[in-house]
Design a protein around this motif. Structure first.
Motif, short mmCIF file in Angstrom:
data_model
loop_
_atom_site.label_atom_id
_atom_site.label_comp_id
_atom_site.label_asym_id
_atom_site.label_seq_id
_atom_site.Cartn_x
_atom_site.Cartn_y
_atom_site.Cartn_z
N ASN B 84 0.81 -1.22 0.00
CA ASN B 84 0.00 0.00 0.00
C ASN B 84 0.84 1.27 0.00
O ASN B 84 0.50 2.24 -0.67
N ASN B 85 1.96 1.25 0.74
CA ASN B 85 2.78 2.47 0.82
C ASN B 85 3.46 2.77 -0.51
O ASN B 85 3.47 3.90 -0.98
N LEU B 86 4.01 1.72 -1.11
CA LEU B 86 4.68 1.93 -2.40
C LEU B 86 3.64 2.31 -3.46
O LEU B 86 3.88 3.18 -4.30
N ALA B 87 2.47 1.68 -3.39
CA ALA B 87 1.40 2.01 -4.34
C ALA B 87 1.05 3.49 -4.23
O ALA B 87 0.94 4.19 -5.24
N ARG B 88 0.92 3.96 -3.00
CA ARG B 88 0.58 5.37 -2.80
C ARG B 88 1.67 6.27 -3.36
O ARG B 88 1.39 7.25 -4.05
N ALA B 89 2.93 5.89 -3.09
CA ALA B 89 4.05 6.70 -3.59
C ALA B 89 4.06 6.76 -5.12
O ALA B 89 4.49 7.75 -5.71
N GLY B 331 15.62 3.05 -6.50
CA GLY B 331 14.54 2.06 -6.46
C GLY B 331 14.67 1.13 -5.27
O GLY B 331 13.69 0.82 -4.59
N VAL B 332 15.91 0.71 -4.99
CA VAL B 332 16.16 -0.14 -3.81
C VAL B 332 15.73 0.60 -2.54
O VAL B 332 15.05 0.04 -1.67
N ALA B 333 16.11 1.88 -2.46
CA ALA B 333 15.79 2.67 -1.27
C ALA B 333 14.28 2.91 -1.15
O ALA B 333 13.71 2.80 -0.06
N LEU B 334 13.64 3.22 -2.25
CA LEU B 334 12.20 3.47 -2.22
C LEU B 334 11.45 2.24 -1.71
O LEU B 334 10.54 2.33 -0.88
N LEU B 335 11.86 1.09 -2.20
CA LEU B 335 11.23 -0.17 -1.77
C LEU B 335 11.44 -0.39 -0.27
O LEU B 335 10.51 -0.73 0.47
N ALA B 336 12.69 -0.18 0.16
CA ALA B 336 13.01 -0.40 1.58
C ALA B 336 12.24 0.58 2.47
O ALA B 336 11.75 0.21 3.53
N ARG B 337 12.11 1.82 2.02
CA ARG B 337 11.55 2.88 2.87
C ARG B 337 10.04 2.97 2.82
O ARG B 337 9.43 3.66 3.63
N THR B 338 9.45 2.30 1.87
CA THR B 338 7.98 2.26 1.85
C THR B 338 7.46 0.94 2.38
O THR B 338 6.43 0.90 3.05
#
Lengths: 91, 431
Positions: B84-89, B331-338
């Protein structure tokens, strides 16, 4: 001194089991023509109707893919090693 | 029993009895496993699958071996995470991540190697081998250890430390090749020709590749026997991508799904994008490249299944996306942080591609999308470590900590930050 073509297992039925064939050719294309003349059927395994290398065939000269060189026009010198490899999965 | 009919050439359709062979003797095309789908349809059911083991072997009827080997490591049946978090981002409505980082050796390669190892034991081999960009090396090495087989793995010399250690620890002989993956793979094929070893990605390739289908089977089952609208998959050789496609088709073929199929989109990085390049120009010819990508697990310059991957993307209405190298770590960071999921550089490519697809409107915001996260981030720490220096360096006193904190966050923001999630580092990363 001639060039050496290394024949992979799936093609050895056509070369009576020979692993290595010596050729005297100036290019990779001429080498394939020479192989076809000596071992009928080998050429069509490697090249399509237009005479281009089939897309799942890789041909290397001294370890380098001929698609990074001049394709079938890649020159061969005495002592060169030509290796034919069917496409492989990855990695 | 298995439902395998034969090995069949993908190009000319000639059939061969099952054996450790991967090439059509007539046209040199790749061989693929062909099944008796009518018989499978008769015997398979959603209920029987649900009662099966929590591994890839719940789909045994659609795999080319009778059962898991005694030495099976239990690959598969990994979580499907609603992101859900990555989807929102990204501005998407319904996004799922198939988390294959949690397999026994931390990548999806355990699936393919499980099938290949069972087959190697069936054929009576005593040595397992492969050419690898790293993940396959670990999977082969671990499976060989458990099965009591010798193992030789051919890897490019410049692999990440985590991948080298992660393969060597299981006791395989690592053959470090001074060259890139394509050169290591060519050498491996010469070795395969001379030594009677089970090279999982060469003479066992038809069986090995089948293991990837389970990534389609599991997602369909985990979604309640539903097919997503769009899936995004990283592409190296193209084998995973094309086998996931084969998976959807088989589920329809045996009556477990109604024939819906997702749009299939592949992801490559700028430093190795021969399939994306062909897709972009509308060509069917893959021009091999010399890779320079930091996504080393995807760095195959001469992708064996590239042509078939193009076909799948075009036939399904998907794309092959190319992302920039600097977007991979982001992309790695976005995945980890969301989502709290630390995945390797291949996932960075996948997430960057997702972002690009969303931005460009290539994924409809209402499409149910699944992204495949194929390997664990601990394997490729070098790629991201530089951007992750500690934010606060302090002496062990509260004063020092508060001084450092004050330098990091302006006073006006501090109370808000104290109560809310800290987004500072995520934002700084994206700049």
């Amino acid at each position: 001194m001639s060039s050496i073509v290394r024949i992979p297992t799936p093609l050895r039925k056509l070369t009576s089991g020979a692993r290595e064939i010596s050729v005297n050719s100036e290019t990779v294309g001429a080498c394939i023509a020479q192989l076809e003349a000596r071992f009928p059927g080998l050429g069509e395994r490697l090249c399509d109707e237009r005479g281009e290398l089939r897309r799942f065939i890789n041909v290397y000269v001294n370890g380098e893919d001929v698609r990074f060189l001049a394709g079938l026009a890649t020159p061969l010198c005495p002592g060169d090693e030509v290796y034919i490899v069917p496409a492989m999965a990855g990695g | 029993m298995t439902y395998v009919k034969a090995l069949r050439c993908r190009e000319c359709g000639r059939e061969y009895p099952q054996g450790p062979t991967h090439v059509c003797e007539f046209c040199f095309g790749p061989l693929e496993v062909a099944y008796d789908y009518q018989a499978i349809q008769r015997d398979i059911s959603r209920e029987a699958i649900a009662a099966g083991p929590g591994s890839i072997w719940r789909y045994q009827a659609l795999l080319p071996v009778q059962r898991a080997s005694q030495a099976d490591l239990g690959a598969g049946w990994t979580p499907l995470i609603k992101a859900n978090n990555l989807a929102r981002a990204l501005g998407l409505r319904e996004l799922y991540l198939k988390n294959d980082c949690v397999n026994p050796t931390y990548s999806f390669k355990d699936r393919v190697v499980a099938v290949a190892t069972a087959k190697a034991l069936e054929f009576g081999f005593d040595t397992l081998a492969c050419a690898s960009t790293g993940n396959l090396a670990a999977a082969v090495s671990a499976q060989a250890a458990k099965a009591g087989l010798r193992a030789y793995v051919f890897i490019p010399a410049d692999l990440e430390q985590g991948k080298i250690v992660g393969a060597a620890v299981y006791g395989a002989t690592l053959v470090s090749v001074q060259g890139n993956y394509d050169q290591a793979n060519r050498l491996a094929s010469e070795v395969a020709d001379r030594y009677g070893w089970a090279f999982v990605n060469i003479n066992l390739r038809p069986y090995y590749a089948e293991g990837s289908k389970t990534l389609a089977f599991e997602v369909a089952e985990q979604l309640g026997w539903r097919v997503p609208d769009h899936v995004v998959v990283p592409i190296a050789s193209g084998s995973l991508f094309t086998k996931i496609w084969k998976g959807w088709n088989e589920l329809a073929e045996v009556g477990l799904l109604d024939g819906q199929r997702p749009r299939m989109t592949g992801a490559q990085a700028a430093g190795c994008s021969p399939v994306a390049a062909a897709f972009a120009t509308g060509s069917w010819d893959i021009r091999p490249v010399k890779p320079w990508s930091i996504a080393k697990s995807l760095a195959i310059g001469n992708p064996a299944d590239g042509h078939y991957a193009l076909k799948v993307a075009r036939e399904s209405g998907g794309y092959i996306e190319m992302v920039q190298e600097q977007e991979i770590a982001q992309g790695v960071a976005l995945l980890a942080r969301t989502e709290g999921l630390f995945a390797e550089t291949a996932a960075g490519v996948t997430v960057a591609a997702l972002q690009q697809l969303a931005t460009r409107g290539k994924i409809g915001c209402d499409e149910v999308t699944v992204a495949y996260i194929t390997g664990n981030g601990l394997k490729t720490q070098e790629a991201i470590a530089e951007a992750l220096a500690p934010a606060l360096v302090v002496s062990p006193t509260l004063t020092s900590f508060e001084q450092a904190l004050a330098r990091q966050i302006p006073p006006s923001d501090r109370s808000r930050e104290a109560g809310a999630k800290t987004h500072t580092r995520r934002e700084s990363f994206q700049k």
